[in-house]
Design a protein around this motif. Structure first.
Motif, PDB file in Angstrom:
ATOM      1  N   MET A   1      37.455  30.417  48.658  1.00  0.00           N
ATOM      2  CA  MET A   1      37.761  31.644  49.388  1.00  0.00           C
ATOM      3  C   MET A   1      38.807  32.472  48.639  1.00  0.00           C
ATOM      4  O   MET A   1      38.676  33.698  48.526  1.00  0.00           O
ATOM      5  N   LEU A   2      39.823  31.827  48.086  1.00  0.00           N
ATOM      6  CA  LEU A   2      40.842  32.545  47.323  1.00  0.00           C
ATOM      7  C   LEU A   2      40.245  33.197  46.080  1.00  0.00           C
ATOM      8  O   LEU A   2      40.566  34.347  45.754  1.00  0.00           O
ATOM      9  N   ILE A   3      39.363  32.487  45.400  1.00  0.00           N
ATOM     10  CA  ILE A   3      38.708  33.045  44.216  1.00  0.00           C
ATOM     11  C   ILE A   3      37.866  34.263  44.596  1.00  0.00           C
ATOM     12  O   ILE A   3      37.894  35.292  43.915  1.00  0.00           O
ATOM     13  N   ALA A   4      37.134  34.161  45.695  1.00  0.00           N
ATOM     14  CA  ALA A   4      36.291  35.281  46.130  1.00  0.00           C
ATOM     15  C   ALA A   4      37.135  36.512  46.454  1.00  0.00           C
ATOM     16  O   ALA A   4      36.799  37.634  46.048  1.00  0.00           O
ATOM     17  N   TRP A   5      38.230  36.322  47.175  1.00  0.00           N
ATOM     18  CA  TRP A   5      39.089  37.462  47.503  1.00  0.00           C
ATOM     19  C   TRP A   5      39.750  38.027  46.254  1.00  0.00           C
ATOM     20  O   TRP A   5      39.925  39.249  46.127  1.00  0.00           O
ATOM     21  N   GLN A   6      40.112  37.166  45.313  1.00  0.00           N
ATOM     22  CA  GLN A   6      40.713  37.660  44.076  1.00  0.00           C
ATOM     23  C   GLN A   6      39.703  38.505  43.300  1.00  0.00           C
ATOM     24  O   GLN A   6      40.051  39.557  42.758  1.00  0.00           O
ATOM     25  N   HIS A   7      38.450  38.082  43.276  1.00  0.00           N
ATOM     26  CA  HIS A   7      37.419  38.885  42.605  1.00  0.00           C
ATOM     27  C   HIS A   7      37.219  40.224  43.312  1.00  0.00           C
ATOM     28  O   HIS A   7      36.982  41.245  42.657  1.00  0.00           O
ATOM     29  N   THR A   8      37.317  40.218  44.630  1.00  0.00           N
ATOM     30  CA  THR A   8      37.223  41.473  45.373  1.00  0.00           C
ATOM     31  C   THR A   8      38.366  42.409  44.968  1.00  0.00           C
ATOM     32  O   THR A   8      38.144  43.604  44.729  1.00  0.00           O
ATOM     33  N   ALA A   9      39.561  41.864  44.865  1.00  0.00           N
ATOM     34  CA  ALA A   9      40.709  42.672  44.440  1.00  0.00           C
ATOM     35  C   ALA A   9      40.508  43.194  43.018  1.00  0.00           C
ATOM     36  O   ALA A   9      40.871  44.335  42.716  1.00  0.00           O
ATOM     37  N   GLU A  10      39.927  42.371  42.160  1.00  0.00           N
ATOM     38  CA  GLU A  10      39.652  42.819  40.788  1.00  0.00           C
ATOM     39  C   GLU A  10      38.711  44.013  40.785  1.00  0.00           C
ATOM     40  O   GLU A  10      38.899  44.962  40.011  1.00  0.00           O
ATOM     41  N   ALA A  11      37.705  43.979  41.655  1.00  0.00           N
ATOM     42  CA  ALA A  11      36.766  45.109  41.736  1.00  0.00           C
ATOM     43  C   ALA A  11      37.487  46.371  42.195  1.00  0.00           C
ATOM     44  O   ALA A  11      37.258  47.460  41.651  1.00  0.00           O
ATOM     45  N   TYR A  12      38.372  46.246  43.187  1.00  0.00           N
ATOM     46  CA  TYR A  12      39.131  47.411  43.658  1.00  0.00           C
ATOM     47  C   TYR A  12      40.123  47.900  42.608  1.00  0.00           C
ATOM     48  O   TYR A  12      40.472  49.082  42.593  1.00  0.00           O
ATOM     49  N   SER A  13      40.573  47.030  41.720  1.00  0.00           N
ATOM     50  CA  SER A  13      41.570  47.434  40.725  1.00  0.00           C
ATOM     51  C   SER A  13      40.968  48.241  39.582  1.00  0.00           C
ATOM     52  O   SER A  13      41.697  48.901  38.851  1.00  0.00           O
ATOM     53  N   ASP A  14      39.656  48.192  39.427  1.00  0.00           N
ATOM     54  CA  ASP A  14      38.981  48.884  38.330  1.00  0.00           C
ATOM     55  C   ASP A  14      38.132  50.014  38.915  1.00  0.00           C
ATOM     56  O   ASP A  14      37.055  49.763  39.461  1.00  0.00           O
ATOM     57  N   PRO A  15      38.594  51.266  38.807  1.00  0.00           N
ATOM     58  CA  PRO A  15      37.868  52.379  39.434  1.00  0.00           C
ATOM     59  C   PRO A  15      36.406  52.495  38.997  1.00  0.00           C
ATOM     60  O   PRO A  15      35.533  52.765  39.812  1.00  0.00           O
ATOM     61  N   GLU A  16      36.138  52.279  37.715  1.00  0.00           N
ATOM     62  CA  GLU A  16      34.753  52.377  37.240  1.00  0.00           C
ATOM     63  C   GLU A  16      33.879  51.283  37.845  1.00  0.00           C
ATOM     64  O   GLU A  16      32.741  51.531  38.244  1.00  0.00           O
ATOM     65  N   LEU A  17      34.406  50.086  37.894  1.00  0.00           N
ATOM     66  CA  LEU A  17      33.655  48.974  38.492  1.00  0.00           C
ATOM     67  C   LEU A  17      33.438  49.215  39.978  1.00  0.00           C
ATOM     68  O   LEU A  17      32.339  48.986  40.498  1.00  0.00           O
ATOM     69  N   LEU A  18      34.455  49.696  40.665  1.00  0.00           N
ATOM     70  CA  LEU A  18      34.335  49.970  42.094  1.00  0.00           C
ATOM     71  C   LEU A  18      33.245  51.009  42.363  1.00  0.00           C
ATOM     72  O   LEU A  18      32.426  50.843  43.274  1.00  0.00           O
ATOM     73  N   ILE A  19      33.204  52.063  41.562  1.00  0.00           N
ATOM     74  CA  ILE A  19      32.164  53.083  41.721  1.00  0.00           C
ATOM     75  C   ILE A  19      30.788  52.470  41.479  1.00  0.00           C
ATOM     76  O   ILE A  19      29.845  52.700  42.241  1.00  0.00           O
ATOM     77  N   ALA A  20      30.678  51.680  40.439  1.00  0.00           N
ATOM     78  CA  ALA A  20      29.385  51.050  40.125  1.00  0.00           C
ATOM     79  C   ALA A  20      28.923  50.131  41.252  1.00  0.00           C
ATOM     80  O   ALA A  20      27.730  50.067  41.559  1.00  0.00           O
ATOM     81  N   LEU A  21      29.858  49.438  41.874  1.00  0.00           N
ATOM     82  CA  LEU A  21      29.502  48.492  42.932  1.00  0.00           C
ATOM     83  C   LEU A  21      29.255  49.161  44.284  1.00  0.00           C
ATOM     84  O   LEU A  21      28.539  48.610  45.122  1.00  0.00           O
ATOM     85  N   THR A  22      29.854  50.319  44.494  1.00  0.00           N
ATOM     86  CA  THR A  22      29.759  50.944  45.817  1.00  0.00           C
ATOM     87  C   THR A  22      28.850  52.162  45.867  1.00  0.00           C
ATOM     88  O   THR A  22      28.577  52.677  46.940  1.00  0.00           O
ATOM     89  N   THR A  23      28.400  52.622  44.713  1.00  0.00           N
ATOM     90  CA  THR A  23      27.511  53.783  44.690  1.00  0.00           C
ATOM     91  C   THR A  23      26.109  53.345  45.070  1.00  0.00           C
ATOM     92  O   THR A  23      25.585  52.354  44.560  1.00  0.00           O
ATOM     93  N   ASP A  24      25.492  54.127  45.958  1.00  0.00           N
ATOM     94  CA  ASP A  24      24.119  53.846  46.359  1.00  0.00           C
ATOM     95  C   ASP A  24      23.194  54.415  45.296  1.00  0.00           C
ATOM     96  O   ASP A  24      23.133  55.621  45.082  1.00  0.00           O
ATOM     97  N   HIS A  25      22.521  53.542  44.610  1.00  0.00           N
ATOM     98  CA  HIS A  25      21.583  53.962  43.571  1.00  0.00           C
ATOM     99  C   HIS A  25      20.226  54.184  44.228  1.00  0.00           C
ATOM    100  O   HIS A  25      19.591  53.250  44.698  1.00  0.00           O
TER     101      HIS A  25
END
Length: 159
Positions: free
Chosen positions: A121-145
């Motif tokens: 669970m800690l690893i999963a939340w840390q990866h979530t934080a990593e995604a939020y810390s990288d604006p380009e990655l966050l856009i790629a993950l949250t943009t509806d293609h």
């Protein structure tokens, strides 16, 4: 490994078992380094039970405090960034969700005497934080293609 542990090659345990095991009197754990597999940790049953007792007590105290007083939840939210600096990248609602999930998962894991689910669970939340810390990655993950490339073929059938 901590300062309380020492490390030896696994072969030393096999070849010089009495001398190697005697080192457990000097340190609480013995790291056994292996060439062809994951390293192992050797400790005594008494020390392992002590570790388990301490983790269980801390878990029960944290869970009881979180259930009793809403102020404790606020305190937990305040100290999370000290314990897990990466929570600073999570949106506010996710920090609260993380805190709740942490306490609940710790309680459940304690009831099973297994911390694997807490670590995951800690690893999963840390990866979530990593995604939020990288604006380009966050856009790629949250943009509806809008493009749909159709069904994905079964990997076994693709040669």
């Amino acid at each position: 490994m901590s300062a309380e542990s020492s490390a030896v090659n696994f072969s030393e345990l096999v070849n010089k078992n009495k001398q190697t095991l005697a080192r457990l009197k000097e340190s609480s754990r013995l790291l056994l380094r292996r060439r062809d597999g994951e390293d192992l940790v050797l400790t005594t049953v008494t020390r392992a039970e002590q570790d388990r007792t301490v983790v269980s007590a801390a878990t029960r105290m944290l869970a009881a405090m979180a259930r009793r007083d809403p102020g404790t939840t606020e305190l937990l939210l305040d100290v999370l960034p000290d314990a897990f600096p990466w929570v600073r990248f999570l949106p506010e609602p996710d920090v609260h969700a993380f805190a709740v999930e942490l306490v609940d998962t710790m309680r459940a894991a304690d009831s099973l005497s297994s911390n694997a689910s807490v670590a995951q669970m800690l690893i999963a939340w840390q990866h979530t934080a990593e995604a939020y810390s990288d604006p380009e990655l966050l856009i790629a993950l949250t943009t509806d293609h809008a493009e749909d490339y159709g069904p994905v073929p079964d990997p076994k059938s693709v040669q």
